[in-house]
Design a protein around this motif. Structure first.
Motif, PDB file in Angstrom:
ATOM      1  N   ASP A 184     -17.803 -20.855  -1.270  1.00 17.39           N
ATOM      2  CA  ASP A 184     -16.519 -20.163  -1.067  1.00 17.39           C
ATOM      3  C   ASP A 184     -16.555 -19.106   0.038  1.00 17.39           C
ATOM      4  O   ASP A 184     -15.525 -18.494   0.342  1.00 17.39           O
ATOM      5  N   ARG A 234     -13.460 -26.068   2.177  1.00 24.95           N
ATOM      6  CA  ARG A 234     -12.686 -25.787   0.957  1.00 24.95           C
ATOM      7  C   ARG A 234     -11.296 -26.437   1.028  1.00 24.95           C
ATOM      8  O   ARG A 234     -10.758 -26.878   0.010  1.00 24.95           O
ATOM      9  N   HIS A 285     -18.283 -29.675  -5.269  1.00 20.79           N
ATOM     10  CA  HIS A 285     -18.432 -28.225  -5.079  1.00 20.79           C
ATOM     11  C   HIS A 285     -18.499 -27.909  -3.589  1.00 20.79           C
ATOM     12  O   HIS A 285     -19.108 -28.656  -2.826  1.00 20.79           O
TER      13      HIS A 285
HETATM   14 MG    MG Z   1     -16.825 -21.590  -6.512  1.00 20.16          MG
END
Ligand code: MG
Ligand code: YYY
Length: 148
Positions: A118, A85, A115
């Motif tokens: 998370d 991320r 993408h």
């Molecule tokens: Mg997301």
């Protein structure tokens, strides 16, 4: 070892960013465990983004994801979900730091190139959705040069 699901979205494919993006994860030291070039349909995209189904941008997001082929990947390594991320950058490219993928290559939130899962739990779900056939078992011979 932790795994995450990374997808280069249709804009990233169209803009010729596939090699650059894969290179960033490779050079960091993460291990590629799965990869496919695939165009998904509406019901599949809705499943992938099910958690966002009540959001006002949901329909546009689904249209965008099904608009062309994507590169779906599984990457493995210590803390790969959180670090992945960070490599990707903030959701809105206007806030993504330079040096991140979105910070370097995107402008609009609805065309943010990539993408990444998370959390470890969502990564597990997304990997199962995108790679129902399972993923390769292999260990990089660089392992002891990357991990102490
Ligand atoms: Mg997301
Ligand atoms: O995980 P991440 O992709 O960074 O953001 P999410 O909150 O999961 O949203 C998924 C996806 O939806 C985002 O990458 C762009 C799009 N989106 C949007 O178009 N407009 C928003 N206000 C929020 C998200």
């Amino acid at each position: 070892m932790e795994q995450t699901f990374i997808m280069i979205k249709p804009d990233g494919v169209q803009r010729g960013l596939v090699g650059e993006i894969i290179g960033r994860f490779e050079k960091k030291g993460f291990t590629l465990k799965g990869l496919k070039f695939i165009t998904v349909d509406q019901s599949f995209a809705e499943k992938h983004y099910a958690d966002l189904s009540t959001k006002p941008f949901f329909n546009g997001l689904v249209e965008y994801i099904i608009s062309g082929p994507v590169v779906a990947m599984v990457w493995e390594g210590k803390n790969v979900v959180t670090t992945g991320r960070k490599i990707i950058g903030a959701t809105n490219p206007a806030d993504s730091a330079p040096g991140t993928i979105r910070g370097d290559y995107a402008i609009d939130i609805g065309r943010n190139v990539i993408h990444g899962s998370d959390a470890v739990e969502s990564a597990r779900k997304e990997i199962a959705l995108w790679f129902p056939e399972g993923i390769a078992e292999w260990r990089s011979s660089l392992h002891s040069w990357i991990y102490e």
